[in-house]
Design a protein around this motif. Sequence first.
Motif, PDB file in Angstrom:
ATOM      1  N   ASN A 197      47.730  25.304  20.410  1.00 49.74           N
ATOM      2  CA  ASN A 197      47.788  25.242  21.959  1.00 49.74           C
ATOM      3  C   ASN A 197      48.274  23.927  22.125  1.00 49.74           C
ATOM      4  O   ASN A 197      46.997  23.235  22.688  1.00 49.74           O
ATOM      5  CB  ASN A 197      46.651  25.971  22.569  1.00 49.74           C
ATOM      6  CG  ASN A 197      46.567  25.726  24.086  1.00 49.74           C
ATOM      7  OD1 ASN A 197      47.350  25.842  24.751  1.00 49.74           O
ATOM      8  ND2 ASN A 197      45.404  25.946  24.785  1.00 49.74           N
ATOM      9  N   PRO A 198      49.252  23.367  22.179  1.00 48.63           N
ATOM     10  CA  PRO A 198      49.521  21.945  22.206  1.00 48.63           C
ATOM     11  C   PRO A 198      49.500  21.817  23.722  1.00 48.63           C
ATOM     12  O   PRO A 198      49.526  22.499  24.416  1.00 48.63           O
ATOM     13  CB  PRO A 198      50.896  21.744  21.937  1.00 48.63           C
ATOM     14  CG  PRO A 198      51.607  23.197  21.920  1.00 48.63           C
ATOM     15  CD  PRO A 198      50.380  24.146  21.987  1.00 48.63           C
ATOM     16  N   PRO A 199      49.446  20.336  24.068  1.00 49.00           N
ATOM     17  CA  PRO A 199      49.692  19.947  25.670  1.00 49.00           C
ATOM     18  C   PRO A 199      50.950  20.421  26.044  1.00 49.00           C
ATOM     19  O   PRO A 199      52.182  20.377  25.335  1.00 49.00           O
ATOM     20  CB  PRO A 199      49.494  18.333  25.630  1.00 49.00           C
ATOM     21  CG  PRO A 199      49.104  17.895  24.145  1.00 49.00           C
ATOM     22  CD  PRO A 199      49.469  19.398  23.122  1.00 49.00           C
ATOM     23  N   TYR A 200      51.152  21.049  27.372  1.00 50.63           N
ATOM     24  CA  TYR A 200      52.437  21.684  27.618  1.00 50.63           C
ATOM     25  C   TYR A 200      52.785  21.643  29.134  1.00 50.63           C
ATOM     26  O   TYR A 200      53.866  22.291  29.591  1.00 50.63           O
ATOM     27  CB  TYR A 200      52.591  23.050  27.224  1.00 50.63           C
ATOM     28  CG  TYR A 200      51.698  24.235  27.509  1.00 50.63           C
ATOM     29  CD1 TYR A 200      51.279  24.418  28.753  1.00 50.63           C
ATOM     30  CD2 TYR A 200      50.698  25.145  26.651  1.00 50.63           C
ATOM     31  CE1 TYR A 200      50.687  25.430  29.297  1.00 50.63           C
ATOM     32  CE2 TYR A 200      50.118  25.776  26.880  1.00 50.63           C
ATOM     33  CZ  TYR A 200      50.111  26.159  28.304  1.00 50.63           C
ATOM     34  OH  TYR A 200      49.145  27.254  28.725  1.00 50.63           O
ATOM     35  N   GLY A 224      52.600  17.268  28.090  1.00 50.97           N
ATOM     36  CA  GLY A 224      53.664  17.763  27.088  1.00 50.97           C
ATOM     37  C   GLY A 224      54.864  17.071  27.306  1.00 50.97           C
ATOM     38  O   GLY A 224      56.021  17.631  26.975  1.00 50.97           O
ATOM     39  N   GLY A 225      55.157  15.796  28.130  1.00 54.72           N
ATOM     40  CA  GLY A 225      56.202  15.165  28.180  1.00 54.72           C
ATOM     41  C   GLY A 225      57.153  15.488  29.266  1.00 54.72           C
ATOM     42  O   GLY A 225      56.681  16.485  30.046  1.00 54.72           O
ATOM     43  N   PRO A 226      58.319  14.929  29.474  1.00 55.23           N
ATOM     44  CA  PRO A 226      59.052  15.259  30.613  1.00 55.23           C
ATOM     45  C   PRO A 226      59.235  16.631  31.041  1.00 55.23           C
ATOM     46  O   PRO A 226      59.027  17.383  32.247  1.00 55.23           O
ATOM     47  CB  PRO A 226      60.387  14.532  30.514  1.00 55.23           C
ATOM     48  CG  PRO A 226      60.062  13.339  29.399  1.00 55.23           C
ATOM     49  CD  PRO A 226      58.805  13.895  28.855  1.00 55.23           C
ATOM     50  N   ASP A 227      59.349  17.566  30.356  1.00 53.97           N
ATOM     51  CA  ASP A 227      59.603  19.014  30.411  1.00 53.97           C
ATOM     52  C   ASP A 227      58.775  19.808  29.741  1.00 53.97           C
ATOM     53  O   ASP A 227      58.891  21.091  29.818  1.00 53.97           O
ATOM     54  CB  ASP A 227      61.325  19.401  29.892  1.00 53.97           C
ATOM     55  CG  ASP A 227      61.024  19.379  28.378  1.00 53.97           C
ATOM     56  OD1 ASP A 227      60.226  18.770  27.550  1.00 53.97           O
ATOM     57  OD2 ASP A 227      62.181  19.657  27.431  1.00 53.97           O
ATOM     58  N   GLY A 228      57.529  19.095  29.454  1.00 55.14           N
ATOM     59  CA  GLY A 228      56.515  19.908  28.737  1.00 55.14           C
ATOM     60  C   GLY A 228      56.769  20.524  27.264  1.00 55.14           C
ATOM     61  O   GLY A 228      55.713  21.076  26.616  1.00 55.14           O
TER      62      GLY A 228
END
Length: 294
Positions: A197-200, A224-228
């Motif tokens: 269940n990663p950061p999203y 989860g970064g720019p777009d998840g």
Amino acid sequence: MTLRAALRAGTKVLTAAGVESPALNAEELVAYTVGRRRLEVLLRLDESLDAGQIDRLESLLERRARREPLQHVLGTTAFLEHEIRVTRAVLVPRPETECLAREALQLLNRMNVPHPAVLDFGTGSGCLAISIASGFRGSQVHALDLSLPALEVARGNADRNGVADRVQFHQGDGFAALHTATPPGHPRLQFDLIVSNPPYIPTAVIQSLDPEVRDFDPPAALDGGPDGLSFYRRLATEAGGWLKPDGWMAMEFGDDQAPGLTALFTVNNWRDQRMEKDLSGRDRILIVRSPGGS
Ligand SMILES: C[S@@+](CC[C@H](N)C(=O)[O-])C[C@H]1O[C@@H](n2cnc3c(N)ncnc32)[C@H](O)[C@@H]1O
């Protein structure tokens, strides 16, 4: 003050603070204060709180009214049948993630491998690793996280749930955490199943989340970064090398991410893709089979 009056006053305070489900939160906090279950409180509304209990309840209500998550105020949360301690070092385990744990256990049951090796990528509180180690007794579970404070909480949770001897924890950035677990000259770990269940959450969305999430879940557990999708890109390109040829991977993901993930895992040759829904009927879990198999 009676329990009835305490519930009314607590619900009023939490409603004014904009807390979702204020009556339920007040019931939980009153129950915690008097050391009873919520249902027991509702059956004893005419009992009284003593002065110490009233003071304690006031301070718990203040914390919750400042939008500290209920699970932080209580110190624990339930995950399947496990009690999981939560602090500000870890994401509060969500009910959706229980669906991922159940899917993982079903995959293991179908595999017919008596001692499967399982990896929990981004373990946080350890909820997934612990429910797998406990639900499939023969499994050998590894759990990794970038955050040392999170791993301390996860270790404590493994201990309190009686599986400390069957979960190995590793600290590091993604799969690099596992390199130290493999001494030079030894074959690298190979898993039958990877769960994550990663950061999203897309970075720009984090500021618009409820205060309970935005201000109390660790930023590294959300972003989860720019777009998840940053962590899914890493999983799609790197996880195959850590799986046995016919191994599986099961991941939780966010709303509206299904099409992007289908494309990503297809391009990277993952096989047997399927989605599973959460309890509210939304696509929430992606299950894929190693690109390297037969
Ligand atoms: C969304 S939380 C999930 C926690 C837990 N598995 C759960 O489901 O409640 C993601 C976790 O990934 C960890 N994480 C973030 N970046 C990481 C990285 N580069 N390498 C390993 N773990 C990372 C965070 O510290 C956090 O504990």
